[in-house]
Write an enzyme that holds these catalytic residues in place. Structure first.
Site, mmCIF file in Angstrom:
data_model
loop_
_atom_site.group_PDB
_atom_site.id
_atom_site.type_symbol
_atom_site.label_atom_id
_atom_site.label_comp_id
_atom_site.label_asym_id
_atom_site.label_seq_id
_atom_site.Cartn_x
_atom_site.Cartn_y
_atom_site.Cartn_z
ATOM 1 N N ARG A 1 51.074 87.778 -49.687
ATOM 2 C CA ARG A 1 50.682 89.035 -50.349
ATOM 3 C C ARG A 1 51.437 89.104 -51.676
ATOM 4 O O ARG A 1 52.648 88.905 -51.714
ATOM 5 C CB ARG A 1 51.013 90.260 -49.510
ATOM 6 C CG ARG A 1 50.802 91.546 -50.326
ATOM 7 C CD ARG A 1 50.804 92.777 -49.485
ATOM 8 N NE ARG A 1 49.602 92.851 -48.663
ATOM 9 C CZ ARG A 1 49.278 93.906 -47.917
ATOM 10 N NH1 ARG A 1 50.064 94.953 -47.888
ATOM 11 N NH2 ARG A 1 48.170 93.893 -47.200
ATOM 12 N N ARG B 1 50.708 96.576 -41.425
ATOM 13 C CA ARG B 1 49.672 95.984 -40.585
ATOM 14 C C ARG B 1 49.476 94.490 -40.813
ATOM 15 O O ARG B 1 49.446 93.704 -39.873
ATOM 16 C CB ARG B 1 48.319 96.679 -40.814
ATOM 17 C CG ARG B 1 48.161 97.982 -40.106
ATOM 18 C CD ARG B 1 47.381 98.952 -40.946
ATOM 19 N NE ARG B 1 48.191 99.350 -42.071
ATOM 20 C CZ ARG B 1 49.064 100.365 -42.012
ATOM 21 N NH1 ARG B 1 49.126 101.094 -40.926
ATOM 22 N NH2 ARG B 1 49.835 100.670 -43.047
ATOM 23 N N THR B 2 49.317 94.093 -42.075
ATOM 24 C CA THR B 2 48.913 92.714 -42.330
ATOM 25 C C THR B 2 50.022 91.742 -41.916
ATOM 26 O O THR B 2 49.776 90.762 -41.210
ATOM 27 C CB THR B 2 48.548 92.537 -43.818
ATOM 28 O OG1 THR B 2 47.660 93.586 -44.189
ATOM 29 C CG2 THR B 2 47.902 91.191 -44.064
#
Ligand code: CP
Length: 307
Positions: A106, A55-56
């Site tokens: 991330r 998703r991110t």
């Protein structure tokens, strides 16, 4: 209102900035319906992901593309970037910053985005740092609550599951604490209860919270049930603890039957077995709408940072 530069932690946002994000996100819903915009034409975003993501990473990349910008991406950066040759995070960031206008990072270490921001010279967005924070997820969670419930004040939110390792619930607590008359229920297996730093923060900000054991009882009170996955990857060789935590709290038909008509179930996803797929068809199951909202909120953030 301060201009946004880095997005590193949820508590950096005040209500005015959140209102601005949510207002632009509503505009972005229209922009997407009308096939995008060129407002970020010739701007370049790097997504550097040292941990897995669906998703991110993809919603950031979609957001940049829909605003007319370009994307450079490294997934599995630990393996496929020069980190594999021993390059430090700081050196990688210094180099990538020379090629791009914003870095979305991330990383598996809590605090990695702050280290990156210290050397980047361009905006850095924390897309999840270990068990630390996930501020853009918390913003899209708040946006979803506003869209689904109609307000951000006077709400009761049940945070369920892996609260010790869950960066999304940590960031969400920081944002909820900005609003009036919030009630938070922590519903977690013994081995993954919410950590003291968050409870102390809530106490300092006069947020009413309690730890509860009975999910069905909490479901009768809550406007939002925010379920989370027990994060196996954070347990290492503590397999017994993982097995103790897994499966203790599952959102199934019996929980939905306790919920109020206006209440919703949210989840940052991915899920494993903590929400029964049989409840997906219930209109109060908001988790796929929530994931979709990530696109609009991330478009809003990129516009605020780069336009
Ligand atoms: N919610 C979330 O961060 O999902 P991903 O890990 O797929 O990005």
């Amino acid at each position: 209102m301060d201009r946004l530069y880095h997005v590193l932690e949820a508590q950096q946002f005040d209500i005015d900035q959140m209102d601005a994000v949510f207002s632009i996100a509503r505009e972005m819903e229209q922009v997407v319906q009308h096939y995008g915009s060129n407002i970020l034409n010739r701007r370049v975003m790097a997504t550097l992901f040292y941990e897995p993501s669906t998703r991110t990473r993809l919603s950031f990349e979609s957001a940049m593309t829909r605003l007319g910008g370009a994307v450079l991406t490294t997934e599995s950066a630990q393996e496929f970037s020069s980190a594999a040759k021993g390059e430090t995070l700081e050196d990688t960031i210094r180099v990538v910053a020379g090629y791009t206008d914003v870095i979305v990072l991330r990383h598996f270490e809590s605090g990695a985005s702050n280290r990156a921001a210290a050397v980047a010279g361009i905006p850095v967005i924390n897309a999840g740092d270990g068990a630390g924070q996930h501020p853009t997820q918390a913003l899209l969670d708040m946006y979803t609550i506003q869209r689904e419930i109609g307000r951000l004040e006077e709400i009761a939110v049940a945070l369920v599951g892996d609260l010790a390792n869950g960066r999304t619930v940590r960031s969400l607590c920081y944002l909820l604490a900005k609003y009036e008359d919030i009630k938070i229920y922590f519903v977690a297996p013994e081995v993954v209860r919410m950590k003291d730093d968050i409870k102390e923060y809530l106490q300092r900000h006069q947020v009413d919270f309690e730890e509860a054991d009975d999910l069905h009882d909490v479901a009768r009170q809550a406007d939002v049930i925010y379920q989370t996955r027990i994060q196996k990857e954070r347990f290492g060789d503590r397999t017994t603890e993982y097995e103790q935590a897994r499966g203790k709290y599952i959102v199934d038909r019996s929980v939905m039957d306790c919920m109020q008509d206006h209440a919703v179930v949210m989840h940052p996803l991915p899920r494993v077995d903590e929400i029964d797929p049989a409840v997906d068809a219930d209109p109060r199951a908001a988790y796929f709408r929530q994931a979709h909202n990530g696109l609009y909120v991330r478009m809003a953030l990129l516009r605020m940072l780069l336009a």
